[in-house]
Design a protein around this motif. Structure first.
Motif, PDB file in Angstrom:
ATOM      1  N   ILE A   1       0.851  -0.913  -0.194  1.00 12.47           N
ATOM      2  CA  ILE A   1       0.065  -0.382  -0.086  1.00 12.47           C
ATOM      3  C   ILE A   1       0.928   1.453   0.319  1.00 12.47           C
ATOM      4  N   ARG A   2       1.998   1.341   0.442  1.00 15.15           N
ATOM      5  CA  ARG A   2       2.522   3.029   0.932  1.00 15.15           C
ATOM      6  C   ARG A   2       3.071   2.607  -0.431  1.00 15.15           C
ATOM      7  N   ASP A   3       4.189   1.300  -0.879  1.00 17.20           N
ATOM      8  CA  ASP A   3       4.286   1.890  -2.212  1.00 17.20           C
ATOM      9  C   ASP A   3       3.770   1.906  -3.248  1.00 17.20           C
ATOM     10  N   SER A   4       2.853   1.748  -3.277  1.00 13.66           N
ATOM     11  CA  SER A   4       1.631   1.615  -4.687  1.00 13.66           C
ATOM     12  C   SER A   4       1.428   3.900  -4.446  1.00 13.66           C
ATOM     13  N   GLY A   5       1.970   4.507  -3.161  1.00  8.47           N
ATOM     14  CA  GLY A   5       1.755   5.700  -3.153  1.00  8.47           C
ATOM     15  C   GLY A   5       0.293   6.366  -2.897  1.00  8.47           C
TER      16      GLY A   5
ATOM     17  N   ASP B   1       0.393   5.459  10.184  1.00 10.60           N
ATOM     18  CA  ASP B   1      -0.896   6.085  10.668  1.00 10.60           C
ATOM     19  C   ASP B   1      -2.318   5.169   9.240  1.00 10.60           C
ATOM     20  N   ARG B   2      -2.308   6.206   8.120  1.00  9.78           N
ATOM     21  CA  ARG B   2      -3.294   6.088   7.808  1.00  9.78           C
ATOM     22  C   ARG B   2      -2.992   4.895   7.128  1.00  9.78           C
ATOM     23  N   ILE B   3      -1.962   3.798   6.526  1.00  7.54           N
ATOM     24  CA  ILE B   3      -2.107   2.954   6.227  1.00  7.54           C
ATOM     25  C   ILE B   3      -2.357   1.335   6.758  1.00  7.54           C
ATOM     26  N   ALA B   4      -2.183   1.600   8.139  1.00  5.38           N
ATOM     27  CA  ALA B   4      -2.702   0.859   8.573  1.00  5.38           C
ATOM     28  C   ALA B   4      -4.468   0.834   9.180  1.00  5.38           C
ATOM     29  N   VAL B   5      -4.587   1.800   8.912  1.00  6.39           N
ATOM     30  CA  VAL B   5      -6.749   1.799   9.084  1.00  6.39           C
ATOM     31  C   VAL B   5      -6.966   1.928   8.062  1.00  6.39           C
ATOM     32  N   TYR B   6      -6.515   1.876   6.471  1.00  9.06           N
ATOM     33  CA  TYR B   6      -6.835   1.266   5.050  1.00  9.06           C
ATOM     34  C   TYR B   6      -7.022   0.358   5.041  1.00  9.06           C
ATOM     35  N   ARG B   7      -5.931  -0.458   5.551  1.00 11.15           N
ATOM     36  CA  ARG B   7      -4.859  -1.942   6.376  1.00 11.15           C
ATOM     37  C   ARG B   7      -6.400  -2.956   6.334  1.00 11.15           C
ATOM     38  N   ARG B   8      -6.477  -1.812   7.392  1.00 10.91           N
ATOM     39  CA  ARG B   8      -7.632  -2.515   8.814  1.00 10.91           C
ATOM     40  C   ARG B   8      -8.634  -2.824   8.253  1.00 10.91           C
ATOM     41  N   ALA B   9      -9.397  -1.338   7.296  1.00  7.85           N
ATOM     42  CA  ALA B   9     -10.964  -1.785   6.456  1.00  7.85           C
ATOM     43  C   ALA B   9     -10.628  -2.324   5.495  1.00  7.85           C
ATOM     44  N   GLN B  10      -9.684  -2.715   4.781  1.00  6.57           N
ATOM     45  CA  GLN B  10      -9.601  -3.820   3.713  1.00  6.57           C
ATOM     46  C   GLN B  10      -9.593  -5.374   4.646  1.00  6.57           C
TER      47      GLN B  10
END
Length: 67
Positions: free
Chosen positions: A6-10, A16-25
Motif C-alpha cells: 500500500i505504501r509503495d503504491s503511493g 497510521d493512515r496505511i494501517a487504518v486503510y489496511r484494517r478497513a480492507q
C-alpha cells in the motif's frame, strides 16, 4: 507485507493512515467471509431438511407397506 504494498503504491501516505486503510480492507474481507459462511450454512441446512423429509417419507411408506 500488504502495508508495504500500500505504501509503495503511493495511494495512501503516512504509516497510521496505511494501517487504518489496511484494517478497513481486512474488515471488508472478514465481512465477505462471514456472509459466505452464512449462505453456506443456510444452504446446507436447507439440504439437510430436504434429505430428512425424504427419509421420513420413505420410512412412512415402508411402514405402510409392512402393515
Amino acid at each position: 507485507m500488504k502495508m508495504r504494498e500500500i505504501r509503495d503504491s503511493g495511494k495512501v501516505v503516512g504509516l497510521d493512515r496505511i494501517a487504518v486503510y489496511r484494517r478497513a480492507q481486512h474488515g471488508q474481507r472478514v465481512d465477505s467471509i462471514r456472509n459466505r459462511d452464512t449462505n453456506l450454512e443456510s444452504d446446507v441446512g436447507g439440504r439437510l431438511r430436504i434429505l430428512r423429509e425424504r427419509v421420513e417419507s420413505a420410512l412412512e411408506k415402508g411402514q405402510q407397506l409392512e402393515l
